[in-house]
Design a protein around this motif. Structure first.
Motif, PDB file in Angstrom:
ATOM      1  N   ALA A 115      -5.180  -8.198  -4.461  1.00  0.00           N
ATOM      2  CA  ALA A 115      -6.524  -7.879  -4.827  1.00  0.00           C
ATOM      3  C   ALA A 115      -6.962  -6.271  -4.672  1.00  0.00           C
ATOM      4  N   ASN A 116      -6.419  -5.927  -3.518  1.00  0.00           N
ATOM      5  CA  ASN A 116      -6.489  -4.551  -2.985  1.00  0.00           C
ATOM      6  C   ASN A 116      -5.407  -3.490  -3.014  1.00  0.00           C
ATOM      7  N   ARG A 117      -4.329  -4.008  -3.864  1.00  0.00           N
ATOM      8  CA  ARG A 117      -3.087  -3.210  -4.160  1.00  0.00           C
ATOM      9  C   ARG A 117      -2.877  -2.278  -5.368  1.00  0.00           C
ATOM     10  N   GLN A 118      -3.014  -1.243  -5.199  1.00  0.00           N
ATOM     11  CA  GLN A 118      -2.725  -0.307  -6.447  1.00  0.00           C
ATOM     12  C   GLN A 118      -1.298  -0.433  -7.160  1.00  0.00           C
ATOM     13  N   TYR A 119      -1.274  -0.241  -8.299  1.00  0.00           N
ATOM     14  CA  TYR A 119       0.173   0.119  -8.913  1.00  0.00           C
ATOM     15  C   TYR A 119       1.114   0.573  -8.321  1.00  0.00           C
ATOM     16  N   ASP A 120       0.926   1.865  -7.746  1.00  0.00           N
ATOM     17  CA  ASP A 120       2.098   2.445  -7.180  1.00  0.00           C
ATOM     18  C   ASP A 120       2.493   1.844  -6.096  1.00  0.00           C
ATOM     19  N   GLN A 121       1.527   1.134  -5.227  1.00  0.00           N
ATOM     20  CA  GLN A 121       1.777   0.347  -3.892  1.00  0.00           C
ATOM     21  C   GLN A 121       2.428  -0.991  -4.349  1.00  0.00           C
ATOM     22  N   VAL A 122       2.254  -1.453  -5.261  1.00  0.00           N
ATOM     23  CA  VAL A 122       2.934  -2.944  -5.779  1.00  0.00           C
ATOM     24  C   VAL A 122       4.500  -2.439  -6.173  1.00  0.00           C
ATOM     25  N   ARG A 123       4.506  -1.448  -6.947  1.00  0.00           N
ATOM     26  CA  ARG A 123       6.015  -0.834  -7.196  1.00  0.00           C
ATOM     27  C   ARG A 123       6.848  -0.355  -6.012  1.00  0.00           C
ATOM     28  N   LYS A 124       6.225   0.071  -5.046  1.00  0.00           N
ATOM     29  CA  LYS A 124       6.980   0.278  -3.996  1.00  0.00           C
ATOM     30  C   LYS A 124       7.314  -1.003  -3.205  1.00  0.00           C
ATOM     31  N   ASP A 125       6.229  -1.965  -3.268  1.00  0.00           N
ATOM     32  CA  ASP A 125       6.418  -3.210  -2.333  1.00  0.00           C
ATOM     33  C   ASP A 125       7.712  -3.848  -2.899  1.00  0.00           C
ATOM     34  N   ILE A 126       7.969  -3.982  -4.248  1.00  0.00           N
ATOM     35  CA  ILE A 126       8.864  -4.747  -4.984  1.00  0.00           C
ATOM     36  C   ILE A 126      10.358  -4.164  -4.661  1.00  0.00           C
ATOM     37  N   GLN A 127      10.392  -2.933  -4.266  1.00  0.00           N
ATOM     38  CA  GLN A 127      11.674  -2.117  -4.092  1.00  0.00           C
ATOM     39  C   GLN A 127      12.383  -2.882  -2.832  1.00  0.00           C
ATOM     40  N   ASN A 128      11.437  -3.420  -1.919  1.00  0.00           N
ATOM     41  CA  ASN A 128      11.928  -3.991  -0.637  1.00  0.00           C
ATOM     42  C   ASN A 128      11.365  -5.326  -0.657  1.00  0.00           C
ATOM     43  N   LEU A 129      12.202  -6.345  -1.126  1.00  0.00           N
ATOM     44  CA  LEU A 129      11.251  -7.793  -1.245  1.00  0.00           C
ATOM     45  C   LEU A 129      11.238  -8.243   0.217  1.00  0.00           C
ATOM     46  N   GLU A 130      12.205  -8.180   0.956  1.00  0.00           N
ATOM     47  CA  GLU A 130      12.136  -9.361   2.332  1.00  0.00           C
ATOM     48  C   GLU A 130      10.747  -9.269   3.123  1.00  0.00           C
ATOM     49  N   PRO A 131      10.083  -8.009   3.102  1.00  0.00           N
ATOM     50  CA  PRO A 131       8.845  -7.903   3.838  1.00  0.00           C
ATOM     51  C   PRO A 131       7.863  -8.218   2.894  1.00  0.00           C
ATOM     52  N   LEU A 132       7.878  -7.964   1.557  1.00  0.00           N
ATOM     53  CA  LEU A 132       6.914  -8.769   0.809  1.00  0.00           C
ATOM     54  C   LEU A 132       6.891 -10.159   0.661  1.00  0.00           C
ATOM     55  N   GLN A 133       8.050 -10.855   0.617  1.00  0.00           N
ATOM     56  CA  GLN A 133       7.996 -12.143   0.875  1.00  0.00           C
ATOM     57  C   GLN A 133       7.627 -12.781   2.046  1.00  0.00           C
ATOM     58  N   GLN A 134       7.766 -12.044   3.200  1.00  0.00           N
ATOM     59  CA  GLN A 134       7.334 -12.441   4.506  1.00  0.00           C
ATOM     60  C   GLN A 134       5.626 -12.457   4.479  1.00  0.00           C
ATOM     61  N   ALA A 135       5.083 -11.501   3.896  1.00  0.00           N
ATOM     62  CA  ALA A 135       3.709 -11.151   3.546  1.00  0.00           C
ATOM     63  C   ALA A 135       3.075 -12.385   2.849  1.00  0.00           C
ATOM     64  N   LEU A 136       3.756 -12.562   1.868  1.00  0.00           N
ATOM     65  CA  LEU A 136       3.051 -13.573   0.897  1.00  0.00           C
ATOM     66  C   LEU A 136       3.319 -15.106   1.636  1.00  0.00           C
ATOM     67  N   LYS A 137       4.345 -15.423   2.569  1.00  0.00           N
ATOM     68  CA  LYS A 137       4.418 -16.638   3.111  1.00  0.00           C
ATOM     69  C   LYS A 137       3.224 -16.626   4.157  1.00  0.00           C
ATOM     70  N   GLY A 138       3.064 -15.410   4.987  1.00  0.00           N
ATOM     71  CA  GLY A 138       1.848 -15.384   5.905  1.00  0.00           C
ATOM     72  C   GLY A 138       0.528 -15.694   5.282  1.00  0.00           C
ATOM     73  N   LYS A 139       0.315 -15.042   4.345  1.00  0.00           N
ATOM     74  CA  LYS A 139      -0.875 -15.318   3.470  1.00  0.00           C
ATOM     75  C   LYS A 139      -1.126 -16.442   2.698  1.00  0.00           C
ATOM     76  N   ILE A 140      -0.058 -17.318   2.494  1.00  0.00           N
ATOM     77  CA  ILE A 140      -0.161 -18.377   1.705  1.00  0.00           C
ATOM     78  C   ILE A 140      -0.490 -19.528   2.826  1.00  0.00           C
ATOM     79  N   LEU A 141       0.169 -19.393   4.051  1.00  0.00           N
ATOM     80  CA  LEU A 141      -0.105 -20.372   5.307  1.00  0.00           C
ATOM     81  C   LEU A 141      -1.298 -20.093   5.828  1.00  0.00           C
ATOM     82  N   GLU A 142      -1.922 -18.823   5.753  1.00  0.00           N
ATOM     83  CA  GLU A 142      -2.950 -18.740   6.211  1.00  0.00           C
ATOM     84  C   GLU A 142      -4.020 -19.005   5.509  1.00  0.00           C
ATOM     85  N   THR A 143      -4.176 -18.959   3.905  1.00  0.00           N
ATOM     86  CA  THR A 143      -5.093 -19.441   3.226  1.00  0.00           C
ATOM     87  C   THR A 143      -5.198 -21.057   3.147  1.00  0.00           C
TER      88      THR A 143
END
Length: 164
Positions: A115-143
């Motif tokens: 929700a608070n990510r900008q296009y440039d940040q998302v493009r940067k995040d998908i260049q390195n998937l491992e930290p993004l996957q970890q962050a998504l896992k944490g967000k899913i478990l938290e929610t």
């Protein structure tokens, strides 16, 4: 004949047997009462339902793909869209069914994350998937936990990502 319908008093042996049984019953009840009062016997545990059997974890990882997620991403001048597919990885055989039931919560977690990510940040995040996957896992478990559920996840794998 009128005397046949009258009850005959118990004989001496029967009286002693009845007194002995009554005495034993009183002693058993007194012992049980003491055990409950002293805490040696927990009555709540006696009537509590049996705990569910332990879940036998799978030796191999279980991969459960989720449907496509489309999320809008704000950019400088134009609105962008990201389509992604992901799979949940677990050794718990209950995860596929539970994740299907919790799909609205999982979708909400992804929406919250981006929700608070900008296009440039998302493009940067998908260049390195491992930290993004970890962050998504944490967000899913938290929610999921916030809604009172628990999901046994080992990993979240991004299997397809398209940003336009």
């Amino acid at each position: 004949m009128a005397n046949e319908t009258e009850k005959t008093p118990p004989s001496g042996k029967k009286k002693r047997l009845l007194l002995a049984l009554a005495g034993v019953s009183v002693l058993v009840l007194a012992g049980a009462g003491y055990a409950v009062y002293s805490g040696m016997l927990d009555v709540k545990k006696l009537f509590a339902p049996a705990p569910p059997p332990a879940v036998k974890m799978s030796e191999k990882a279980i991969f459960h793909p989720l449907g496509k997620f489309v999320i809008s991403i704000p950019g400088d001048d134009v609105q962008h869209y990201m389509m992604m597919e992901l799979a949940l990885v677990s050794h718990d055989p209950r995860v596929p069914k539970e994740s299907d039931e919790l799909e609205p919560v999982i979708r909400n977690a992804l929406m919250q994350y981006f929700a608070n990510r900008q296009y440039d940040q998302v493009r940067k995040d998908i260049q390195n998937l491992e930290p993004l996957q970890q962050a998504l896992k944490g967000k899913i478990l938290e929610t999921v936990k916030r809604y009172g559920y628990q999901l046994s996840l080992d990993e979240v794998l991004l299997t397809k990502v398209v940003v336009q």
